[in-house]
Design a protein around this motif. Structure first.
Motif, PDB file in Angstrom:
ATOM      1  N   SER A  43       0.835  -1.198   0.000  1.00  0.00           N
ATOM      2  CA  SER A  43       0.000   0.000   0.000  1.00  0.00           C
ATOM      3  C   SER A  43       0.869   1.246   0.000  1.00  0.00           C
ATOM      4  O   SER A  43       1.891   1.311   0.678  1.00  0.00           O
ATOM      5  CB  SER A  43      -0.900   0.005   1.240  1.00  0.00           C
ATOM      6  N   ASN A  44       0.455   2.239  -0.771  1.00  0.00           N
ATOM      7  CA  ASN A  44       1.171   3.509  -0.759  1.00  0.00           C
ATOM      8  C   ASN A  44       0.349   4.574  -0.036  1.00  0.00           C
ATOM      9  O   ASN A  44       0.501   5.753  -0.283  1.00  0.00           O
ATOM     10  CB  ASN A  44       1.507   3.954  -2.174  1.00  0.00           C
ATOM     11  N   LYS A  45      -0.512   4.137   0.867  1.00  0.00           N
ATOM     12  CA  LYS A  45      -1.340   5.053   1.653  1.00  0.00           C
ATOM     13  C   LYS A  45      -1.083   4.845   3.139  1.00  0.00           C
ATOM     14  O   LYS A  45      -0.680   3.767   3.561  1.00  0.00           O
ATOM     15  CB  LYS A  45      -2.814   4.829   1.347  1.00  0.00           C
ATOM     16  N   TYR A  46      -1.329   5.891   3.914  1.00  0.00           N
ATOM     17  CA  TYR A  46      -1.131   5.822   5.360  1.00  0.00           C
ATOM     18  C   TYR A  46      -2.278   6.577   6.023  1.00  0.00           C
ATOM     19  O   TYR A  46      -2.601   7.701   5.622  1.00  0.00           O
ATOM     20  CB  TYR A  46       0.210   6.457   5.729  1.00  0.00           C
ATOM     21  N   LYS A  47      -2.890   5.974   7.024  1.00  0.00           N
ATOM     22  CA  LYS A  47      -4.036   6.636   7.643  1.00  0.00           C
ATOM     23  C   LYS A  47      -3.583   7.659   8.676  1.00  0.00           C
ATOM     24  O   LYS A  47      -2.511   7.557   9.256  1.00  0.00           O
ATOM     25  CB  LYS A  47      -4.994   5.629   8.259  1.00  0.00           C
ATOM     26  N   THR A  62      -7.128   8.239   4.443  1.00  0.00           N
ATOM     27  CA  THR A  62      -5.703   7.998   4.225  1.00  0.00           C
ATOM     28  C   THR A  62      -5.112   9.101   3.359  1.00  0.00           C
ATOM     29  O   THR A  62      -5.833   9.830   2.685  1.00  0.00           O
ATOM     30  CB  THR A  62      -5.467   6.645   3.531  1.00  0.00           C
ATOM     31  N   VAL A  63      -3.795   9.191   3.387  1.00  0.00           N
ATOM     32  CA  VAL A  63      -3.054  10.085   2.510  1.00  0.00           C
ATOM     33  C   VAL A  63      -2.026   9.251   1.762  1.00  0.00           C
ATOM     34  O   VAL A  63      -1.558   8.231   2.269  1.00  0.00           O
ATOM     35  CB  VAL A  63      -2.364  11.223   3.292  1.00  0.00           C
ATOM     36  N   LYS A  64      -1.685   9.673   0.547  1.00  0.00           N
ATOM     37  CA  LYS A  64      -0.682   8.956  -0.237  1.00  0.00           C
ATOM     38  C   LYS A  64       0.707   9.299   0.276  1.00  0.00           C
ATOM     39  O   LYS A  64       0.983  10.444   0.629  1.00  0.00           O
ATOM     40  CB  LYS A  64      -0.796   9.312  -1.711  1.00  0.00           C
ATOM     41  N   ILE A  65       1.591   8.304   0.310  1.00  0.00           N
ATOM     42  CA  ILE A  65       2.951   8.544   0.769  1.00  0.00           C
ATOM     43  C   ILE A  65       3.903   8.813  -0.396  1.00  0.00           C
ATOM     44  O   ILE A  65       5.057   9.142  -0.184  1.00  0.00           O
ATOM     45  CB  ILE A  65       3.480   7.381   1.647  1.00  0.00           C
TER      46      ILE A  65
END
Length: 120
Positions: A43-47, A62-65
């Motif tokens: 996953s390239n997302k982080y909550k 989430t936001v993209k990293i």
């Protein structure tokens, strides 16, 4: 292939990551951070979390990293809430510190690396 590209970009960005002694006062200095890739998923997302009634609550958002320009950088302050470290990235928006890495901006400048990809 996506994991390889993400890992390569993260590796280049984290070349100059250093450990810092962070104080947790209210006026802690703003740091430049990145969110590292997960070891368990691709996953390239982080909550992110919100503080409600002195407790941290997952927002479900989430936001993209990373993006087309590369790894996303954040300006954040380290804060201590209920004896845990959190990174404040905006008004009532926090990252858990498990995958957050602090970037040494001064060392990046010495190496000729310009950080301009800030998400906030």
């Amino acid at each position: 292939m996506k994991k390889f590209i993400l890992a390569t970009l993260l590796g280049l960005t984290l070349i100059s990551v250093g450990t810092t002694n962070t104080t947790f006062a209210k006026d802690t200095a703003t740091e430049t951070i990145v969110v590292s890739a997960s070891e368990k998923s691709n996953s390239n997302k982080y909550k992110f979390y919100k503080k409600r009634n002195k407790k941290m609550i997952a927002t479900g958002k989430t936001v993209k990293i990373n993006n087309k320009k590369g790894i996303v950088h954040w300006k954040a302050k380290a804060v201590k809430i209920n004896d845990k470290t959190w990174w404040k990235i905006g008004k009532n928006r926090y990252f858990k510190s498990t995958r957050v890495e602090v970037i040494d901006v001064a060392k990046n400048k010495e190496l000729g690396i310009k950080i301009s990809n800030y998400a906030n």
